[in-house]
Design an enzyme around this catalytic site. Structure first.
Site, mmCIF file in Angstrom:
data_model
loop_
_atom_site.group_PDB
_atom_site.id
_atom_site.type_symbol
_atom_site.label_atom_id
_atom_site.label_comp_id
_atom_site.label_asym_id
_atom_site.label_seq_id
_atom_site.Cartn_x
_atom_site.Cartn_y
_atom_site.Cartn_z
ATOM 1 N N PHE A 175 0.836 -1.203 0.000
ATOM 2 C CA PHE A 175 0.000 0.000 0.000
ATOM 3 C C PHE A 175 0.869 1.250 0.000
ATOM 4 O O PHE A 175 2.044 1.223 0.367
ATOM 5 C CB PHE A 175 -0.971 0.002 1.191
ATOM 6 C CG PHE A 175 -0.308 0.137 2.547
ATOM 7 C CD1 PHE A 175 -0.122 1.381 3.130
ATOM 8 C CD2 PHE A 175 0.114 -0.990 3.232
ATOM 9 C CE1 PHE A 175 0.476 1.506 4.378
ATOM 10 C CE2 PHE A 175 0.715 -0.884 4.483
ATOM 11 C CZ PHE A 175 0.900 0.371 5.052
ATOM 12 N N CYS A 176 0.268 2.335 -0.460
ATOM 13 C CA CYS A 176 0.933 3.632 -0.528
ATOM 14 C C CYS A 176 -0.154 4.701 -0.465
ATOM 15 O O CYS A 176 -1.302 4.408 -0.138
ATOM 16 C CB CYS A 176 1.777 3.740 -1.794
ATOM 17 S SG CYS A 176 0.840 3.437 -3.311
ATOM 18 N N THR A 177 0.168 5.926 -0.814
ATOM 19 C CA THR A 177 -0.789 7.014 -0.652
ATOM 20 C C THR A 177 -2.008 6.845 -1.554
ATOM 21 O O THR A 177 -3.147 6.827 -1.082
ATOM 22 C CB THR A 177 -0.115 8.366 -0.943
ATOM 23 O OG1 THR A 177 1.046 8.501 -0.132
ATOM 24 C CG2 THR A 177 -1.086 9.519 -0.670
ATOM 25 N N CYS A 197 2.450 1.271 -4.784
ATOM 26 C CA CYS A 197 2.149 -0.108 -4.395
ATOM 27 C C CYS A 197 1.774 -0.955 -5.597
ATOM 28 O O CYS A 197 1.897 -2.184 -5.556
ATOM 29 C CB CYS A 197 1.070 -0.162 -3.318
ATOM 30 S SG CYS A 197 -0.364 0.887 -3.550
ATOM 31 N N ILE A 221 -4.065 4.311 0.354
ATOM 32 C CA ILE A 221 -4.584 4.729 1.655
ATOM 33 C C ILE A 221 -5.764 5.682 1.488
ATOM 34 O O ILE A 221 -6.772 5.570 2.207
ATOM 35 C CB ILE A 221 -3.470 5.413 2.475
ATOM 36 C CG1 ILE A 221 -2.338 4.428 2.770
ATOM 37 C CG2 ILE A 221 -4.019 5.979 3.783
ATOM 38 C CD1 ILE A 221 -1.079 5.076 3.308
#
Length: 247
Positions: A182-184, A189, A210
């Site tokens: 996961f990432c922003t 990701c 996210i």
């Protein structure tokens, strides 16, 4: 009442005319009174824009009229004032730099897990096949410090180009598990999941990152805020900004 619409959007898609596209997009954004940053690379587009809601959505709608960008989806949040100081359209080698040219999301995406499905997995402590779920934060260390998923793996990388080496070093800890990168907003990701899968790891990407999780689920299983690259500084799980931006 918050009146400025902020969007983030990206799409891996072939762009062969980015030099010609750059001034066109800049002119459209300027005419609509928008500010932010658009990144163009041969592998795709990455968009961060803010302004009047109708203008922002109109810009995205017009962008989607180009078949290459028809699948573009935008994540929305609101602020009291403009979080960007200027409008930039930049040409990049990659829309998120990894320095691994064999990782090409344009050809095939890694499988994704929807936010609500991920919440259910985290609630029950395993995925639907009974495998342990490992949440893998692919962001830079300073971003992770603002907030992350409970129990997430954080390799303290300083930039995304360090991810492949970190993954190789820590591969054994991921074996036999369902890894959710996961990432922003989803872009890092997505590349990370492809890299891991090519190395034999059962990796998925969190669809929408996210911010997508915040939008659909909220704060469950997440501690803190999510850093964003503008003057809002970070967003809470209800998508409100941490920083008060001067008008």
């Amino acid at each position: 009442m918050k009146t400025v619409l902020n969007i983030s959007a990206y799409l891996f898609t072939q762009i062969t005319d980015r030099e010609q596209l750059r001034p066109v997009l800049r002119a459209r954004a300027d005419a609509a009174g928008l500010k932010g940053t658009i990144l163009l690379a041969e592998e795709g587009i990455n968009v961060f824009l803010a302004g009047d809601a109708d203008a922002v959505r109109g810009f995205v709608d017009e962008l989607r009229e180009d078949p290459r960008f028809a699948a573009l989806t935008a994540k929305e949040s609101w602020s009291d004032a403009q979080p960007f100081r200027k409008m930039l359209v930049k040409l990049k080698r990659e829309i998120i730099r990894m320095d691994h040219p064999t990782i090409r999301p344009i050809e095939e995406r890694a499988p994704a897990v929807a936010p609500r499905t991920l919440k259910r997995w985290l609630d029950q402590g395993h995925d639907d096949d009974g495998r342990d779920v490992v949440m893998l934060d692919t962001r830079n260390a300073f971003e992770v410090d603002y907030g992350t998923f409970e129990g997430a793996v954080d390799w303290r990388i300083e930039r995304f180009t360090h991810f492949p080496d970190a993954a190789s070093t820590n591969r054994e800890a991921l074996e036999g598990k369902t890894v959710v990168s996961f990432c922003t907003g989803g872009i890092r990701c997505e590349k990370a999941a492809i890299y891991l899968r090519e190395d034999g790891i059962n990796a998925l990407q969190l669809d929408g990152g996210i911010l997508g999780y915040f939008e659909q689920v909220g704060h469950d299983h997440y501690d803190g805020d999510c850093f964003v690259f503008d003057e809002r500084e970070a967003l809470a799980p209800d998508l409100t900004p941490r920083a008060n931006i001067a008008s």
